[in-house]
Design an enzyme around this catalytic site. Sequence first.
Site, PDB file in Angstrom:
ATOM      1  N   ASP A   1      -6.871  -1.755   4.379  1.00  8.43           N
ATOM      2  CA  ASP A   1      -5.652  -2.767   3.851  1.00  8.43           C
ATOM      3  C   ASP A   1      -6.182  -4.081   4.618  1.00  8.43           C
ATOM      4  O   ASP A   1      -5.535  -5.270   4.161  1.00  8.43           O
ATOM      5  CB  ASP A   1      -4.357  -2.406   4.226  1.00  8.43           C
ATOM      6  CG  ASP A   1      -3.903  -1.142   3.490  1.00  8.43           C
ATOM      7  OD1 ASP A   1      -4.378  -0.952   2.180  1.00  8.43           O
ATOM      8  OD2 ASP A   1      -3.312  -0.206   4.436  1.00  8.43           O
TER       9      ASP A   1
ATOM     10  N   ASP B   1      -1.038  -0.641   6.392  1.00  6.38           N
ATOM     11  CA  ASP B   1      -1.207   0.099   7.644  1.00  6.38           C
ATOM     12  C   ASP B   1      -2.560   0.640   7.789  1.00  6.38           C
ATOM     13  O   ASP B   1      -2.833   0.716   8.929  1.00  6.38           O
ATOM     14  CB  ASP B   1      -0.141   1.160   7.672  1.00  6.38           C
ATOM     15  CG  ASP B   1      -0.806   2.355   7.073  1.00  6.38           C
ATOM     16  OD1 ASP B   1      -1.171   2.367   6.012  1.00  6.38           O
ATOM     17  OD2 ASP B   1      -0.327   3.626   7.648  1.00  6.38           O
TER      18      ASP B   1
ATOM     19  N   ASP C   1       0.854  -1.180  -0.045  1.00  9.93           N
ATOM     20  CA  ASP C   1       0.050   0.163   0.002  1.00  9.93           C
ATOM     21  C   ASP C   1       0.886   0.994   0.059  1.00  9.93           C
ATOM     22  O   ASP C   1       2.033   1.158   0.481  1.00  9.93           O
ATOM     23  CB  ASP C   1      -0.794   0.135   1.198  1.00  9.93           C
ATOM     24  CG  ASP C   1      -1.589   1.248   1.410  1.00  9.93           C
ATOM     25  OD1 ASP C   1      -2.486   1.718   0.427  1.00  9.93           O
ATOM     26  OD2 ASP C   1      -1.353   2.148   2.462  1.00  9.93           O
TER      27      ASP C   1
END
Length: 763
Positions: free
Chosen positions: A654, A650, A450
């Site tokens: 996600d 994080d 990400d």
Amino acid sequence: MAIDPICQMQVDEVTALRAERGGKTYYFCCDHCRRKFLEAAAGQPARHPHDAPQAPRKSVYTCPMHPEVEQNEPGACPKCGMELEAAYGQAGDAGDDAELRSMTHRFGIAVALGLPVLLLAMLPMLGVPLPRWLPQSVARSVQFVLCTPVVLWAGWPFFQRGWRSIVSRNLNMFTLIALGVAAAYFYSVFVLLFPGLIPDTFREHGHVPVYFEAAAMITALVLLGQVLELTARRRTGSAIRELLSLAPPTARVVRDGQQHEVPLAEVQPGDALRVLPGDKVPVDGKVVDGRSAVDESMLTGESLPVEKTPGDAVIGGTVNQTGSFLMQAGNVGQDTVLAQIVAGVAAAQRSRAPIQRVADAVAAYFVPAVLTVAAITFVVWFVFRPKEPALAYALVNAVAVLIVACPCALGLAAPMSIMVGVGRGALSGVLIKDAAALETLEKVDTLVIDKTGTLTEGRPKLTECLPTAAISAEELLKMAASLESSSEHPLARAIVLAAKDRRIELAAVRDFASLTGAGIQGTVAGRSVVIANRSLLEEQGVDNLASMDVQAESLQQQGRTVVYVAVDRRFAGLLAASDPIKPSSAEAIERLHGLGLRVIMLTGDHETTARAVARKLGIDEFFCGVRPHEKQQRVEALRAQGRRVAMAGDGVNDAPALAAADVGIAMGTGADVAIEAAGVTLVKGDLLLIVKAIRLSRRVMRNIRQNLFFAFIYNCLGIPLAAGILFPFCGILLNPMIAAAAMSFSSLSVVGNALRLRSTPLN
């Protein structure tokens, strides 16, 4: 400033934790106070932060070979007979070394009494005319007197564990040791007491051999092996003890203007604590007065001290370097980051890797197979009589087979490596949730990352506020910041801080809703406001979106994150923020490529922004405009192609992808739900720790395979040799005493090899 309703402390509305209740927003200094507030609101009895201190966690004792075995006090494992060890608890738990002290004492007595027995038996074989000075009958009686306490007292734990294994039908190493020592000792006692009952064909030079020296020295050597193994196993738990020792025993609590030094267990959330230069930070909390540099290396792996000013968070167990500061206690006791790390490391060390199934399958049949081989060895030597006296050699070789076999080496092969490896990772800032994640990480060939908060700092700053002609910049920022004040997204904080810097007063918000991964919406001052990406507003039929596409494209080419704002279903303007790339990201991507991994970036950002970041970092492939469920779909598609995928992220958005990956890697600075969904957590949120995690997994798995090789080869060679397979060809037999030493060495070699992981380089 707002007032925490639980502890009555003043808190900053921008940085404080929040909770909604009855349409009103409440602000809290720490998660503890927020939980107490929510408990009271739900009808549960509320507790003041200065309630009675929590009782310290008791130790849990578990078996390294059978982690499902747990009890609250030391003892032996009912399955394998090994001594249980403390899985977690307070530093310096009483009783941790009791078994080691007991075995050491027994070993000392066994050596003191066993050596004379060995000399009485062996000196005549070396040509010393001992029978001239001491009749053989007297020498045997002395051997019996000295050997009896060695076997029946020093070796008593082996008989206890061996008997328990038979009763519980969990045959193990101590079954073999007890049978071997008992056979040698009680056969010798029978010969000493009833020599006339032994046939002449079993006599050697007119005497029937006795094996008191073998029984005594086997006991002493096995005790030595236990002492060495317990000492080595204690070193495998050094990571837990090292982490536990980070917490100071006391804290300086400031109450009514007076400073008092109190035990750490008495510190409660909301307490004001004074931390002096050189002190360890007692608990988690935040600085309220003063400034300093804090060494967080033991928890984050970051060698440089971190500057702390009022409002900054501090972690219990870190070391204050230069200045004095006053902090407010947040999480205490088992809620601190350090306590959670210790508990997580302990749980991971007790977990079982899939590779352990190989050893488990062999171990299930190992002891019965050894007993069968020992019985066959006795029968073959007794019936076919390769060497006289037949009974003596049949007994000696059968005992040697029982003693040389070591199921412990097989059982310890994986658990010892996992225990040391997980601890090694924890001290480097890599927290492994379980052994399965550690094993799977070794096979990963694709890393999906990400962007926000993973590749970037996750602390964006608002750089542009571009309104349409229908609204002023101040009104646009007021609407956006008011709505974003209810969001936890990093971009939301940037917008709220920008409004605060411009002294814009925020309006009340109703009907707030999060459009996960796409935006937020709500009612601000009676007007409907939506903050989202362009595609979502387009789906909702918002007018005039194309009017600022040129400006949006230009900002995105500069790497800015751009969001669109709509008021009453009409496009109102753009907000752009810059989220700096972490300094370590480029180096981490380069090292990951060096490890043979393909790196893919997923982001909800526009293609232009994503392309700029990917080009700068050398990322192999990227997907932009991706929503949370699409992140999960991308991960699942990669796995369907046969790739082994690790996902690093994080945020809340996600979590589905982290759970869908072969291994989820969460940034410790991120959301709790992301950490829960991941198999690996990076304490500092630094991508270089992913490199360490992958290298750690590869070294641990290589170490496990080495241990399994040692265990299998040792038994494959040792058991046939003890049975006398080489005797017909070269006259070689394995003395039971040598077999006992070899048996102890096998377990020790496995533990010693695992301990090498403590110093393995991960950079």
